[in-house]
Design a protein around this motif. Structure first.
Motif, PDB file in Angstrom:
ATOM      1  N   ALA A  44       0.830  -1.208   0.000  1.00  0.00           N
ATOM      2  CA  ALA A  44       0.000   0.000   0.000  1.00  0.00           C
ATOM      3  C   ALA A  44       0.864   1.258   0.000  1.00  0.00           C
ATOM      4  CB  ALA A  44      -0.926  -0.008   1.209  1.00  0.00           C
ATOM      5  N   LEU A  45       1.936   1.257   0.775  1.00  0.00           N
ATOM      6  CA  LEU A  45       2.829   2.419   0.789  1.00  0.00           C
ATOM      7  C   LEU A  45       3.516   2.617  -0.558  1.00  0.00           C
ATOM      8  CD1 LEU A  45       4.470   2.174   4.327  1.00  0.00           C
ATOM      9  CD2 LEU A  45       2.873   3.906   3.501  1.00  0.00           C
ATOM     10  N   ALA A  46       3.945   1.530  -1.172  1.00  0.00           N
ATOM     11  CA  ALA A  46       4.587   1.639  -2.485  1.00  0.00           C
ATOM     12  C   ALA A  46       3.602   2.188  -3.520  1.00  0.00           C
ATOM     13  CB  ALA A  46       5.125   0.275  -2.924  1.00  0.00           C
ATOM     14  N   LEU A  47       2.378   1.720  -3.462  1.00  0.00           N
ATOM     15  CA  LEU A  47       1.358   2.224  -4.389  1.00  0.00           C
ATOM     16  C   LEU A  47       1.075   3.701  -4.145  1.00  0.00           C
ATOM     17  CD1 LEU A  47      -0.709   1.535  -6.604  1.00  0.00           C
ATOM     18  CD2 LEU A  47      -2.311   0.999  -4.766  1.00  0.00           C
ATOM     19  N   ALA A  48       1.008   4.096  -2.886  1.00  0.00           N
ATOM     20  CA  ALA A  48       0.740   5.503  -2.556  1.00  0.00           C
ATOM     21  C   ALA A  48       1.884   6.408  -3.021  1.00  0.00           C
ATOM     22  CB  ALA A  48       0.525   5.645  -1.055  1.00  0.00           C
ATOM     23  N   PHE A  49       3.122   5.965  -2.791  1.00  0.00           N
ATOM     24  CA  PHE A  49       4.264   6.781  -3.225  1.00  0.00           C
ATOM     25  C   PHE A  49       4.338   6.874  -4.744  1.00  0.00           C
ATOM     26  CE2 PHE A  49       6.447   5.740   0.980  1.00  0.00           C
ATOM     27  CZ  PHE A  49       6.113   6.968   1.519  1.00  0.00           C
ATOM     28  N   ALA A  51       1.781   6.642  -6.859  1.00  0.00           N
ATOM     29  CA  ALA A  51       0.691   7.521  -7.296  1.00  0.00           C
ATOM     30  C   ALA A  51       1.014   8.978  -6.987  1.00  0.00           C
ATOM     31  CB  ALA A  51      -0.609   7.107  -6.617  1.00  0.00           C
ATOM     32  N   GLY A  52       1.582   9.223  -5.828  1.00  0.00           N
ATOM     33  CA  GLY A  52       1.958  10.592  -5.464  1.00  0.00           C
ATOM     34  C   GLY A  52       3.020  11.153  -6.384  1.00  0.00           C
ATOM     35  N   ALA A  53       3.992  10.337  -6.737  1.00  0.00           N
ATOM     36  CA  ALA A  53       5.038  10.801  -7.655  1.00  0.00           C
ATOM     37  C   ALA A  53       4.455  11.080  -9.038  1.00  0.00           C
ATOM     38  CB  ALA A  53       6.147   9.759  -7.749  1.00  0.00           C
ATOM     39  N   GLY A  54       3.540  10.232  -9.482  1.00  0.00           N
ATOM     40  CA  GLY A  54       2.904  10.472 -10.784  1.00  0.00           C
ATOM     41  C   GLY A  54       2.072  11.731 -10.793  1.00  0.00           C
ATOM     42  N   LEU A  55       1.309  11.958  -9.729  1.00  0.00           N
ATOM     43  CA  LEU A  55       0.503  13.182  -9.651  1.00  0.00           C
ATOM     44  C   LEU A  55       1.373  14.427  -9.565  1.00  0.00           C
ATOM     45  CD1 LEU A  55      -2.364  12.055  -7.268  1.00  0.00           C
ATOM     46  CD2 LEU A  55      -2.521  12.548  -9.711  1.00  0.00           C
ATOM     47  N   THR A  56       2.436  14.339  -8.805  1.00  0.00           N
ATOM     48  CA  THR A  56       3.339  15.495  -8.691  1.00  0.00           C
ATOM     49  C   THR A  56       4.006  15.794 -10.029  1.00  0.00           C
ATOM     50  OG1 THR A  56       3.761  14.914  -6.391  1.00  0.00           O
ATOM     51  CG2 THR A  56       5.318  16.410  -7.429  1.00  0.00           C
ATOM     52  N   GLY A  57       4.456  14.735 -10.710  1.00  0.00           N
ATOM     53  CA  GLY A  57       5.061  14.946 -12.035  1.00  0.00           C
ATOM     54  C   GLY A  57       4.069  15.517 -13.030  1.00  0.00           C
ATOM     55  N   GLY A  58       2.833  15.025 -12.983  1.00  0.00           N
ATOM     56  CA  GLY A  58       1.807  15.561 -13.872  1.00  0.00           C
ATOM     57  C   GLY A  58       1.481  17.013 -13.567  1.00  0.00           C
ATOM     58  N   LEU A  59       1.447  17.353 -12.291  1.00  0.00           N
ATOM     59  CA  LEU A  59       1.177  18.736 -11.890  1.00  0.00           C
ATOM     60  C   LEU A  59       2.289  19.668 -12.363  1.00  0.00           C
ATOM     61  CD1 LEU A  59      -0.667  20.661 -10.273  1.00  0.00           C
ATOM     62  CD2 LEU A  59       0.752  20.164  -8.287  1.00  0.00           C
ATOM     63  N   PHE A  60       3.538  19.256 -12.183  1.00  0.00           N
ATOM     64  CA  PHE A  60       4.652  20.084 -12.647  1.00  0.00           C
ATOM     65  C   PHE A  60       4.651  20.220 -14.164  1.00  0.00           C
ATOM     66  CE2 PHE A  60       7.095  19.107  -8.566  1.00  0.00           C
ATOM     67  CZ  PHE A  60       6.840  20.371  -8.067  1.00  0.00           C
ATOM     68  N   ALA A  61       4.299  19.143 -14.875  1.00  0.00           N
ATOM     69  CA  ALA A  61       4.238  19.233 -16.338  1.00  0.00           C
ATOM     70  C   ALA A  61       3.117  20.173 -16.777  1.00  0.00           C
ATOM     71  CB  ALA A  61       4.010  17.830 -16.924  1.00  0.00           C
ATOM     72  N   LEU A  62       1.975  20.139 -16.077  1.00  0.00           N
ATOM     73  CA  LEU A  62       0.871  21.040 -16.403  1.00  0.00           C
ATOM     74  C   LEU A  62       1.253  22.481 -16.137  1.00  0.00           C
ATOM     75  CD1 LEU A  62      -2.106  21.269 -17.270  1.00  0.00           C
ATOM     76  CD2 LEU A  62      -2.701  21.111 -14.845  1.00  0.00           C
ATOM     77  N   ILE A  63       1.898  22.730 -15.012  1.00  0.00           N
ATOM     78  CA  ILE A  63       2.317  24.107 -14.689  1.00  0.00           C
ATOM     79  C   ILE A  63       3.327  24.601 -15.720  1.00  0.00           C
ATOM     80  CG2 ILE A  63       3.615  25.478 -13.013  1.00  0.00           C
ATOM     81  CD1 ILE A  63       2.250  23.812 -10.817  1.00  0.00           C
ATOM     82  N   ARG A  64       4.258  23.752 -16.085  1.00  0.00           N
ATOM     83  CA  ARG A  64       5.269  24.146 -17.057  1.00  0.00           C
ATOM     84  C   ARG A  64       4.618  24.427 -18.414  1.00  0.00           C
ATOM     85  NH1 ARG A  64      10.591  20.678 -18.760  1.00  0.00           N
ATOM     86  NH2 ARG A  64      11.387  22.205 -20.224  1.00  0.00           N
ATOM     87  N   TRP A  65       3.614  23.641 -18.779  1.00  0.00           N
ATOM     88  CA  TRP A  65       2.928  23.844 -20.061  1.00  0.00           C
ATOM     89  C   TRP A  65       2.128  25.134 -20.047  1.00  0.00           C
ATOM     90  CZ3 TRP A  65      -2.513  22.961 -21.167  1.00  0.00           C
ATOM     91  CH2 TRP A  65      -2.810  23.032 -22.522  1.00  0.00           C
ATOM     92  N   LYS A  66       1.461  25.415 -18.904  1.00  0.00           N
ATOM     93  CA  LYS A  66       0.641  26.635 -18.811  1.00  0.00           C
ATOM     94  C   LYS A  66       1.521  27.889 -18.746  1.00  0.00           C
ATOM     95  CE  LYS A  66      -3.720  25.466 -18.602  1.00  0.00           C
ATOM     96  NZ  LYS A  66      -4.706  26.015 -19.492  1.00  0.00           N
ATOM     97  N   VAL A  67       2.608  27.810 -17.969  1.00  0.00           N
ATOM     98  CA  VAL A  67       3.481  28.983 -17.807  1.00  0.00           C
ATOM     99  C   VAL A  67       4.325  29.171 -19.056  1.00  0.00           C
ATOM    100  CG1 VAL A  67       5.375  29.936 -16.441  1.00  0.00           C
ATOM    101  CG2 VAL A  67       3.455  28.826 -15.307  1.00  0.00           C
ATOM    102  N   GLY A  68       4.672  28.068 -19.688  1.00  0.00           N
ATOM    103  CA  GLY A  68       5.464  28.159 -20.908  1.00  0.00           C
ATOM    104  C   GLY A  68       6.955  28.144 -20.650  1.00  0.00           C
ATOM    105  N   GLY A  69       7.343  27.542 -19.536  1.00  0.00           N
ATOM    106  CA  GLY A  69       8.766  27.531 -19.199  1.00  0.00           C
ATOM    107  C   GLY A  69       9.437  26.415 -19.798  1.00  0.00           C
TER     108      GLY A  69
END
Length: 69
Positions: A44-49, A51-69
């Motif tokens: 369960a911990l491995a799955l949570a980590f 999923a958390g890493a995937g969501l964080t990476g997706g969030l950073f990619a979305l921010i980078r795409w929106k900001v244009g950096g």
């Protein structure tokens, strides 16, 4: 005469080894029962980590795409 006296000794040794084997199997099953909750926790911990890493990476990619950096 030595053949007749050796045969009961072999039967006794075989019975003792079977009992020792059954005892070892029981101890192994008890150890596995104790370890089972830890397997679920680690999974369960491995799955949570992951999923958390995937969501964080997706969030950073979305921010980078929106900001244009």
């Amino acid at each position: 005469m030595s053949d007749t006296t050796a045969h009961p000794d072999l039967d006794l040794a075989e019975k003792v080894l079977k009992i020792a084997n059954l005892h070892a199997d029981s101890e192994l099953k008890n150890a596995q029962r104790f370890f089972l909750p830890w397997q679920f926790l680690v999974s369960a911990l491995a799955l949570a980590f992951t999923a958390g890493a995937g969501l964080t990476g997706g969030l950073f990619a979305l921010i980078r795409w929106k900001v244009g950096g």
